[in-house]
Design a protein around this motif. Structure first.
Motif, short mmCIF file in Angstrom:
data_model
loop_
_atom_site.label_atom_id
_atom_site.label_comp_id
_atom_site.label_asym_id
_atom_site.label_seq_id
_atom_site.Cartn_x
_atom_site.Cartn_y
_atom_site.Cartn_z
N GLY A 88 0.76 -1.30 0.12
CA GLY A 88 0.03 -0.11 0.00
C GLY A 88 0.78 1.16 0.13
O GLY A 88 0.51 2.31 0.20
N ASP A 89 2.10 0.95 0.08
CA ASP A 89 3.12 2.19 -0.03
C ASP A 89 3.29 2.69 -1.46
O ASP A 89 3.89 2.25 -2.29
N THR A 90 2.75 3.77 -1.62
CA THR A 90 2.76 4.39 -3.10
C THR A 90 3.28 5.93 -3.07
O THR A 90 3.25 6.54 -2.16
N ILE A 91 3.67 6.42 -4.29
CA ILE A 91 3.97 7.86 -4.39
C ILE A 91 2.75 8.40 -4.83
O ILE A 91 1.76 7.90 -5.49
N ASP A 92 2.57 9.88 -4.59
CA ASP A 92 1.47 10.58 -5.07
C ASP A 92 1.56 10.73 -6.53
O ASP A 92 2.47 11.26 -7.07
N ILE A 93 0.82 10.11 -7.24
CA ILE A 93 0.37 10.36 -8.73
C ILE A 93 -0.47 11.41 -9.14
O ILE A 93 -0.70 11.25 -10.29
N ASP A 94 -1.20 11.89 -8.11
CA ASP A 94 -2.32 12.86 -8.71
C ASP A 94 -2.34 14.33 -8.33
O ASP A 94 -3.02 15.11 -8.86
N ASN A 95 -0.80 14.69 -8.02
CA ASN A 95 -0.82 16.30 -7.63
C ASN A 95 0.53 16.64 -8.27
O ASN A 95 1.03 17.77 -7.60
N LEU A 96 0.95 16.49 -9.14
CA LEU A 96 1.86 16.98 -10.09
C LEU A 96 1.49 18.48 -10.65
O LEU A 96 0.31 18.47 -10.88
N ASP A 97 2.29 19.35 -10.60
CA ASP A 97 1.81 20.51 -11.06
C ASP A 97 2.98 21.42 -11.91
O ASP A 97 4.04 21.07 -12.07
N LEU A 98 2.48 22.18 -12.80
CA LEU A 98 3.42 23.09 -13.62
C LEU A 98 4.50 23.75 -13.05
O LEU A 98 5.80 23.68 -13.54
N GLU A 99 4.05 24.06 -11.75
CA GLU A 99 5.27 24.94 -11.05
C GLU A 99 6.40 23.98 -10.69
O GLU A 99 7.61 24.46 -11.13
#
Ligand code: A2P
Length: 290
Positions: A270-281
């Motif tokens: 269940g250990d994952t990286i956040d794949i949902d919050n990349l941003d242009l900055e």
């Protein structure tokens, strides 16, 4: 005999492809050429990997006819928007030296500016309608983002490519993909991400996987790739080493039992990286012109 998967639009793709994420441009030509000479017929790249030109060069040097190779690439978030994404297709195809792509994905959701993701996807729909690409899809979409995309677009993605290996099986995303007839494709399919991100454990060294491999005389990487294939996924293992590129394609002559598949599924942390919050900055790499 290698294995193939069939998309919801009838297009087929070899289940195992060579991945080139983290492959430096100078190593990409040889890795791609080696893989094609060994029998691979599927290469996965992305504009943001900055090695599309070298993938094209490897294809050219291999002498394998273009139409025999399934080529998949991805649009980076700085190129989202309708016109921008149409132009991203031009950039990628010119760099790759091909006229048509077999599969074009949106690399990430741009969650904070989701309308741009939608406009980018509409550009993929246009490219599909024009025959410029044979299939379209997404990558790194969690179920909520997939719902938002499906609500505003017409063509169900053929593929959702996500991080997926025995320590991170993303069961919820897999179920969501399956419910919509979307093929799950695994990035970091043998857990390479765990060494890049400094995790202390890695499925390449996992004792349960090793014990299963010993039964068949196969390595951990081969067992994991077999697990993907038997569960109906596509996987794109990355390697720059000829021996490991060959090893990762030598997975079609054994069959795991149902019990072995279940034991591998149970390794999920269940250990994952956040794949949902990349941003242009923070992730705004600019993709150069061809
Ligand atoms: P290398 O390129 O030196 O072979 P993933 O695709 O899951 O991200 O894994 C890629 C990582 O795993 C890379 O560090 C790659 O290194 C390594 N790798 C690829 N194939 C194998 C293999 N068969 N056995 C062990 N390590 C491998």
């Amino acid at each position: 005999m290698s294995s193939a998967v069939t998309f919801n639009n009838g297009v087929t793709m070899p289940a195992i492809g060579l991945g080139v994420f983290q492959t430096a441009p100078e190593e990409t030509v040889t890795a791609v050429q080696t893989a094609l000479e060994l029998g691979y017929r599927h290469i996965d790249t992305a504009a943001a990997y900055l090695n599309e030109r070298e993938v094209g060069e490897g294809l050219h040097r291999s002498g394998v006819p273009r139409e025999e190779v399934f080529i998949e690439t991805k649009v980076w978030i700085t190129d989202y928007g309708y016109d921008e994404t149409l132009h991203a297709f031009e950039k990628s195809t010119k760099k790759l030296g091909v006229e048509q792509l077999d599969l074009l994905l949106l690399h990430q959701p741009l969650t904070a500016k989701f309308e741009r993701t939608i406009q980018a996807y509409k550009a993929l729909e246009k490219l599909l309608a024009d025959g410029a690409v044979r299939a379209i899809g997404v990558s790194n979409l969690v179920p909520a983002r997939l719902d938002a995309l499906l609500a505003e677009t017409d063509i169900v993605p053929a593929v959702n490519q996500i991080e997926l290996h025995p320590y991170n099986t993303h069961a919820e995303i897999q179920a969501k993909n399956a419910a919509h007839g979307i093929l799950t494709q695994a990035w970091s399919p043998i857990g390479g991400i765990r060494s890049y991100n400094g995790s202390s454990s890695n499925p390449l060294n996992d004792p349960t996987i090793r014990a299963i491999g010993e039964v068949y005389g196969k390595t951990n990487a081969q067992v994991m790739l077999r697990w993907h294939i038997q569960q109906g996924r596509s996987a794109i293992p990355k390697s720059i080493n000829a021996e490991r590129i060959a090893q990762n394609f030598d997975v079609f002559d054994f069959e795991l039992t149902g019990d072995e598949l279940t034991r591998i599924d149970a390794l999920d942390t269940g250990d994952t990286i956040d794949i949902d919050n990349l941003d242009l900055e923070s992730s705004g790499i600019v993709i150069d012109e061809a």
